[in-house]
Each structure stands twice: as structure tokens, then as C-alpha cells.
Design a protein around this motif. Structure first.
Motif, PDB file in Angstrom:
ATOM      1  N   ASP A  42       0.863  -1.297   0.136  1.00 48.29           N
ATOM      2  CA  ASP A  42       0.051   0.071   0.035  1.00 48.29           C
ATOM      3  C   ASP A  42       0.721   1.385  -0.070  1.00 48.29           C
ATOM      4  N   ARG A  43       0.489   2.177  -0.545  1.00 49.17           N
ATOM      5  CA  ARG A  43       0.953   3.600  -0.504  1.00 49.17           C
ATOM      6  C   ARG A  43       0.235   4.409   0.507  1.00 49.17           C
ATOM      7  N   GLU A  44       1.049   4.935   1.337  1.00 50.99           N
ATOM      8  CA  GLU A  44       0.469   5.648   2.544  1.00 50.99           C
ATOM      9  C   GLU A  44       0.525   7.211   2.265  1.00 50.99           C
ATOM     10  N   PHE A  45      -0.380   8.046   2.558  1.00 46.03           N
ATOM     11  CA  PHE A  45      -0.341   9.377   2.575  1.00 46.03           C
ATOM     12  C   PHE A  45      -0.177  10.026   3.992  1.00 46.03           C
ATOM     13  N   ILE A  46       0.612  10.963   4.398  1.00 44.28           N
ATOM     14  CA  ILE A  46       0.677  11.109   5.788  1.00 44.28           C
ATOM     15  C   ILE A  46       0.840  12.520   5.993  1.00 44.28           C
ATOM     16  N   LEU A  47      -0.251  13.055   6.689  1.00 42.72           N
ATOM     17  CA  LEU A  47      -0.652  14.545   7.035  1.00 42.72           C
ATOM     18  C   LEU A  47       0.136  14.695   8.352  1.00 42.72           C
ATOM     19  N   THR A  48       0.699  15.983   8.659  1.00 43.19           N
ATOM     20  CA  THR A  48       1.235  16.320  10.042  1.00 43.19           C
ATOM     21  C   THR A  48       0.384  17.534  10.044  1.00 43.19           C
ATOM     22  N   SER A  49      -0.185  17.816  11.417  1.00 40.49           N
ATOM     23  CA  SER A  49      -0.665  19.174  11.629  1.00 40.49           C
ATOM     24  C   SER A  49      -1.064  19.234  13.036  1.00 40.49           C
ATOM     25  N   ASP A  50      -1.147  20.200  13.629  1.00 38.31           N
ATOM     26  CA  ASP A  50      -1.324  20.431  15.020  1.00 38.31           C
ATOM     27  C   ASP A  50      -2.571  21.270  15.226  1.00 38.31           C
ATOM     28  N   PRO A  51      -3.800  20.618  15.703  1.00 35.18           N
ATOM     29  CA  PRO A  51      -4.009  19.373  16.148  1.00 35.18           C
ATOM     30  C   PRO A  51      -4.356  18.468  14.728  1.00 35.18           C
ATOM     31  N   GLY A  52      -4.202  17.133  15.201  1.00 33.98           N
ATOM     32  CA  GLY A  52      -3.938  16.237  14.243  1.00 33.98           C
ATOM     33  C   GLY A  52      -5.415  16.096  13.512  1.00 33.98           C
ATOM     34  N   ALA A  53      -5.231  15.585  12.104  1.00 30.01           N
ATOM     35  CA  ALA A  53      -6.315  15.587  11.172  1.00 30.01           C
ATOM     36  C   ALA A  53      -6.741  14.077  11.321  1.00 30.01           C
ATOM     37  N   ALA A  54      -7.879  13.530  10.509  1.00 28.45           N
ATOM     38  CA  ALA A  54      -8.272  12.285  10.498  1.00 28.45           C
ATOM     39  C   ALA A  54      -8.541  12.061   9.055  1.00 28.45           C
ATOM     40  N   CYS A  55      -8.166  10.647   8.883  1.00 27.69           N
ATOM     41  CA  CYS A  55      -8.433  10.289   7.451  1.00 27.69           C
ATOM     42  C   CYS A  55      -9.911   9.883   7.056  1.00 27.69           C
ATOM     43  N   LEU A  56     -10.208  10.622   5.975  1.00 28.64           N
ATOM     44  CA  LEU A  56     -11.644  10.704   5.648  1.00 28.64           C
ATOM     45  C   LEU A  56     -11.877   9.761   4.898  1.00 28.64           C
ATOM     46  N   ALA A  57     -11.185   9.468   3.519  1.00 27.23           N
ATOM     47  CA  ALA A  57     -11.404   8.726   2.543  1.00 27.23           C
ATOM     48  C   ALA A  57      -9.948   8.276   1.982  1.00 27.23           C
ATOM     49  N   TYR A  58     -10.051   7.373   0.914  1.00 22.37           N
ATOM     50  CA  TYR A  58      -8.998   6.984   0.088  1.00 22.37           C
ATOM     51  C   TYR A  58      -9.603   6.053  -0.975  1.00 22.37           C
ATOM     52  N   ALA A  59      -8.921   5.863  -2.120  1.00 21.02           N
ATOM     53  CA  ALA A  59      -9.274   5.195  -3.160  1.00 21.02           C
ATOM     54  C   ALA A  59      -8.431   5.236  -4.461  1.00 21.02           C
ATOM     55  N   ALA A  60      -8.697   4.190  -5.134  1.00 21.26           N
ATOM     56  CA  ALA A  60      -7.898   4.015  -6.438  1.00 21.26           C
ATOM     57  C   ALA A  60      -8.471   5.099  -7.407  1.00 21.26           C
ATOM     58  N   GLY A  61      -7.633   5.578  -8.415  1.00 19.02           N
ATOM     59  CA  GLY A  61      -8.512   6.501  -9.489  1.00 19.02           C
ATOM     60  C   GLY A  61      -7.998   7.943  -9.234  1.00 19.02           C
ATOM     61  N   ASN A  62      -8.589   8.776  -9.921  1.00 16.52           N
ATOM     62  CA  ASN A  62      -8.363  10.115  -9.891  1.00 16.52           C
ATOM     63  C   ASN A  62      -9.350  10.730  -8.956  1.00 16.52           C
ATOM     64  N   LEU A  63      -8.744  11.911  -8.404  1.00 17.54           N
ATOM     65  CA  LEU A  63      -9.694  12.808  -7.754  1.00 17.54           C
ATOM     66  C   LEU A  63      -9.357  14.158  -8.362  1.00 17.54           C
ATOM     67  N   SER A  64     -10.497  14.495  -9.200  1.00 19.98           N
ATOM     68  CA  SER A  64     -10.461  15.623  -9.877  1.00 19.98           C
ATOM     69  C   SER A  64     -10.988  17.003  -9.342  1.00 19.98           C
ATOM     70  N   GLY A  65     -11.669  16.855  -8.377  1.00 22.02           N
ATOM     71  CA  GLY A  65     -12.285  18.422  -7.842  1.00 22.02           C
ATOM     72  C   GLY A  65     -13.608  18.302  -8.737  1.00 22.02           C
ATOM     73  N   ASN A  66     -13.904  17.710  -9.500  1.00 19.15           N
ATOM     74  CA  ASN A  66     -15.181  17.984 -10.152  1.00 19.15           C
ATOM     75  C   ASN A  66     -16.093  16.818 -10.278  1.00 19.15           C
ATOM     76  N   ASN A  67     -16.988  16.696  -9.346  1.00 15.32           N
ATOM     77  CA  ASN A  67     -17.795  15.509  -9.039  1.00 15.32           C
ATOM     78  C   ASN A  67     -17.159  14.432  -8.844  1.00 15.32           C
TER      79      ASN A  67
END
Length: 198
Positions: A42-67
Motif C-alpha cells: 500500500d501507499r501511505e499518505f501522511i499529513l502532519t498538523s497541530d492538532p491532528g487530522a483524520a483520514c476521511l477517505a482513500y481510493a484508487a483512481g483520480n480525484l479531479s475536484g469535479n464531481n
């Protein structure tokens, strides 16, 4: 008696100062992995912030920002790092680098939106998932990101939901106005009736 009063006052100030000083200590940034699995493929996406975020969703394919998948959850695309003109607030997101690399930073400045989500997309096809979206806590406007695997960042999208309009305040204002109109009418009617009796 005056020196004792000064000592007591000094102790109170010292306690207040120590209490205020302890509130200045900042929490350590939190790194969140998405999808957070232990599979080495698996590929991992890592986000570091203060306070910490939460993983909302992930999937294969494109994420275009248009529908796309995040838009279908009720979020509006606010900005995209790879397109200067897309989204409701173009130019509000700064990702460094904007469309390459395996790590970098992000920052944004948005007003009028809540429930913010930031999503990172990488190349399609070799590793899964191809993108991951993080729900950001209130107050988080910057942080760092990284991606495990050999494929660089493709783009970053920022999403949000419009902030609710405070309608109850408008309702109270309307009721107050109607009450004032009634009071004025009553006062005018009362004055009119008194003048006719004379």
C-alpha cells in the motif's frame, strides 16, 4: 501590614503567571497515515498538523475536484494546486511543491467555509490508493505532507462546506422590529384617542 499584602499580591501574580505560561505550551504536531494499513504494497499518505487530522477517505483512481468522491459527500471544491482557476476560492491553497515530490508543505486561507478537507493525489495505477483525503480540525490552516512509494504528488485539492447562516439572529431581529411597530402603533393610537376626548 503593607509588606504582607504586597507578598500576597506577588504570590497571586506569580501563580497567575505560571498558569498563563503553562497555557502557552503548544502540543506536538500529530502525523496521521491514510489509509493506515500495515500492508507493504500500500501507499501511505501522511499529513502532519497541530492538532491532528483524520483520514476521511482513500481510493484508487483520480480525484479531479469535479464531481469526484469528496464532492459526492457534500463538499465543495475550494481550490486545486494544479489549476489556478478552479474551485470556489481559487488561489486560497498553497502547496509546496504543488504537483511533484514525495513531501512538502501546505497552507490555506479560507473564510465562509467549515468542515475543511484536504486531499492529496499521486500517480494512478502502480500503488494503491491513488489518493487520500483528510478531515481537518477547526483551526488547522497549514501542515506538512508526505507520500510513501515511488510515485510523486500529482495535485492537492481543498474542499469545504459553506458556513451556516445564523438565521435565529435574523428571526429575533424580525420579532423585535414587529414588537417595536406594535408599540409605536399603540402609542399613536393612544395619543389619537386622547386628543379626540378633549
Amino acid at each position: 501590614m503593607a509588606p504582607a499584602t504586597h507578598r500576597t499580591f506577588a504570590r497571586i501574580l506569580l501563580c497567575l503567571g505560571l498558569g498563563a505560561g503553562s497555557g502557552l505550551a503548544m502540543a506536538a504536531p500529530v502525523s496521521v497515515h491514510c489509509p493506515g494499513t500495515v500492508q507493504t504494497s500500500d501507499r501511505e499518505f501522511i499529513l502532519t498538523s497541530d492538532p491532528g487530522a483524520a483520514c476521511l477517505a482513500y481510493a484508487a483512481g483520480n480525484l479531479s475536484g469535479n464531481n469526484d468522491a469528496i464532492n459526492q459527500m457534500g463538499y465543495i471544491t475550494l481550490d486545486k494546486s494544479d489549476d489556478l482557476w478552479s474551485g470556489a476560492l481559487p488561489g486560497s491553497l498553497v502547496a509546496t511543491p504543488p504537483d511533484s515530490g514525495l513531501s512538502g508543505t501546505f497552507a490555506f486561507n479560507v473564510a465562509g467555509y467549515t468542515d475543511l478537507v484536504i486531499a492529496f493525489a499521486s500517480g494512478n495505477g502502480q500503488l494503491d490508493p491513488d489518493w487520500a483525503a483528510f478531515s481537518l480540525p477547526v483551526g488547522v490552516t497549514s501542515g506538512t505532507w508526505s507520500i510513501t512509494g515511488a510515485q510523486d504528488l500529482s495535485h492537492v485539492n481543498l474542499y469545504g462546506k459553506p458556513a451556516p447562516v445564523p438565521l435565529p439572529a435574523a428571526a429575533w431581529l424580525l420579532l423585535s422590529g414587529l414588537g417595536m411597530l406594535g408599540a409605536v402603533r399603540r402609542a399613536v393610537t393612544g395619543l389619537g384617542g386622547a386628543s379626540s376626548e378633549l
